[in-house]
Design an enzyme around this catalytic site. Structure first.
Site, PDB file in Angstrom:
ATOM      1  N   CYS A 195       1.040  31.098  43.611  1.00 30.38           N
ATOM      2  CA  CYS A 195      -0.091  31.266  42.695  1.00 30.38           C
ATOM      3  C   CYS A 195       0.312  31.946  41.390  1.00 30.38           C
ATOM      4  CB  CYS A 195      -1.207  32.040  43.379  1.00 30.38           C
ATOM      5  SG  CYS A 195      -0.697  33.614  44.106  1.00 30.38           S
ATOM      6  N   HIS A 311      -5.348  37.097  39.600  1.00 25.45           N
ATOM      7  CA  HIS A 311      -4.101  37.768  39.229  1.00 25.45           C
ATOM      8  C   HIS A 311      -3.952  37.812  37.709  1.00 25.45           C
ATOM      9  CE1 HIS A 311      -3.200  37.846  43.350  1.00 25.45           C
ATOM     10  NE2 HIS A 311      -2.305  36.871  43.439  1.00 25.45           N
TER      11      HIS A 311
END
Length: 413
Positions: A195, A311
């Site tokens: 990711c 994130h």
């Protein structure tokens, strides 16, 4: 440890918002219509689903025109699996029939989706092979055991694997579809990237095409949900225990150190070179996805922070050519899957709060780096369960329909 009453009030609000089953996000029904399915009942579940609907810009999609597909999902009630269902429901991928595969414990359960009620089937390789495309949202061990058997031969299914099992294997494409979807042609097993890598490369790629990337240094600030449901639970319970006065410092079992009121510069195992494996994934995967040399210089420091989801990444990119901020802004504004959020006079910049649940990766704080020549510095935030996993996987399938790598078996001759 003493905490002011104001601080207690502020964080108590946050803690209470985390108390729902979706830990402070919009209920899963906003992402997938079968959010009522019990967690932890499909093979390899992760964190809970969901949040906000994607932006209007992100949902402007080219309609598929190759008929409908028999779609299978393994791990459909874990974090990524739920998001895959939600993305399929919102985008135009032509699902003719949705099949959900699970363990003996979950087989026979009925879940509601926008494609109708779906009965969970006991997983078997033979059943999965009947599908046109199978999304694996399970752990690497499961993928290593079953993925190649599912896709083997002309009558096998296309497999898009969200684990790390095949990312570095030669001959298996590692794909961010906006960058290298052409590598899927003639392939039946596709690896989804880590990711962190996927989020960062969405911003790096248009700049690389413009100026020619020479080196990259990245620092990441990764949410607790990156460690799955146990990580989320530990953050929530630890925050409550400190705020209630039960403990001065939270307990830790999932993370190397207590995460509430802390940051931890340690994600995954340390390697011999002093980097962690999470950090090296960014290096290895950037090289493979962007077609860069095996010794191309990419450095990363990965930090776990006490946020729920999405994130963040601070990136310094050094280029071969002189950089122009105006041209860089234009390239980012025009890049699919990227949203430029860069109006500091009005306090507009990327944040997990605004990126959570969004299909686009937010990019901002764009400026010339004053320490290096021909360098740009910027901040990127993306929802790791969407762009970093589920959305990326579904867009890979869409691109494979477009380039002919994915065909409905009834039409494939």
């Amino acid at each position: 440890m003493k905490i002011s009453s104001a601080a207690v009030a502020i964080v108590a609000i946050v803690a209470s918002s985390l108390s729902s089953s979706t830990y402070g996000f919009v209920p899963a029904s906003s992402v997938s219509s079968f959010a009522s399915a019990t967690r932890n009942d499909i093979l390899s579940p992760r964190a809970s689903s969901p949040s906000r609907p994607p932006s209007k810009r992100a949902t402007t999609i080219t309609r598929m025109s190759a008929g409908s597909f028999n779609v299978g999902i393994v791990g459909a009630t874990g974090a990524v699996g739920k998001e895959i269902v939600g993305v399929l429901e919102k985008r135009s991928f032509p699902v003719g029939n949705l099949r959900i595969f699970g363990s003996e414990r979950s087989a026979g359960r009925v879940v509601d989706t926008k494609f109708g009620k779906v009965t969970v089937e006991l997983f078997s390789e033979s059943s999965a092979r009947e599908c046109d495309v199978v999304f694996l949202a399970v752990d690497g061990d499961f993928s290593l055991k079953h993925a190649e058997a599912i896709c083997d031969g002309a009558d096998g299914a296309v497999v898009i694997d969200n684990s790390s099992a095949f990312r570095y294997k030669e001959g298996i494409p590692l794909v961010v579809p906006e960058i290298n979807s052409d590598t899927t042609k003639g392939k039946k097993l596709i690896a989804n990237p880590n990711c962190t890598t996927a989020i960062g490369l969405m911003a790096i790629w248009p700049l690389h095409k413009l100026f020619g990337l020479k080196k990259m240094v990245m620092s990441t600030y990764q949410a607790a949900s990156g460690a799955g449901q146990p990580g989320m639970d530990e953050l929530m319970e630890g925050t409550r225990s400190v705020l209630s006065g039960e403990r001065e410092v939270a307990e830790n079992k999932i993370f190397a150190h207590p995460l509430p009121f802390n940051v931890i510069p340690h994600i995954d195992k340390f390697q011999e070179n002093g980097y962690t494996k999470e950090e090296m994934k960014v290096t290895w995967e950037t090289r493979k996805i962007c077609g860069l040399p095996d010794d191309f210089p990419v450095s990363c420091t990965a930090v776990r922070i006490p946020t729920s989801r999405a994130h963040s990444e601070s990136i310094v990119a050094i280029f071969d050519k002189p950089v122009d901020v105006a041209l860089a802004r234009k390239a980012l504004e025009e890049s699919p899957g990227v949203k430029l959020v860069d109006d500091v006079s009005n306090l507009k910049y990327p944040m997990p709060l605004t990126a959570t649940g969004q299909y686009d990766v937010e990019v901002g704080r764009l400026r010339k780096n004053i320490a290096f020549d021909n360098a740009l510095e910027f901040f990127v935030v993306g929802d790791q369960l969407l762009r970093g996993a589920a959305l990326n996987a579904v867009v890979v399938a869409e691109k494979m329909v477009e380039n002919g790598a994915l065909k409905a078996k009834a039409a494939a001759v």
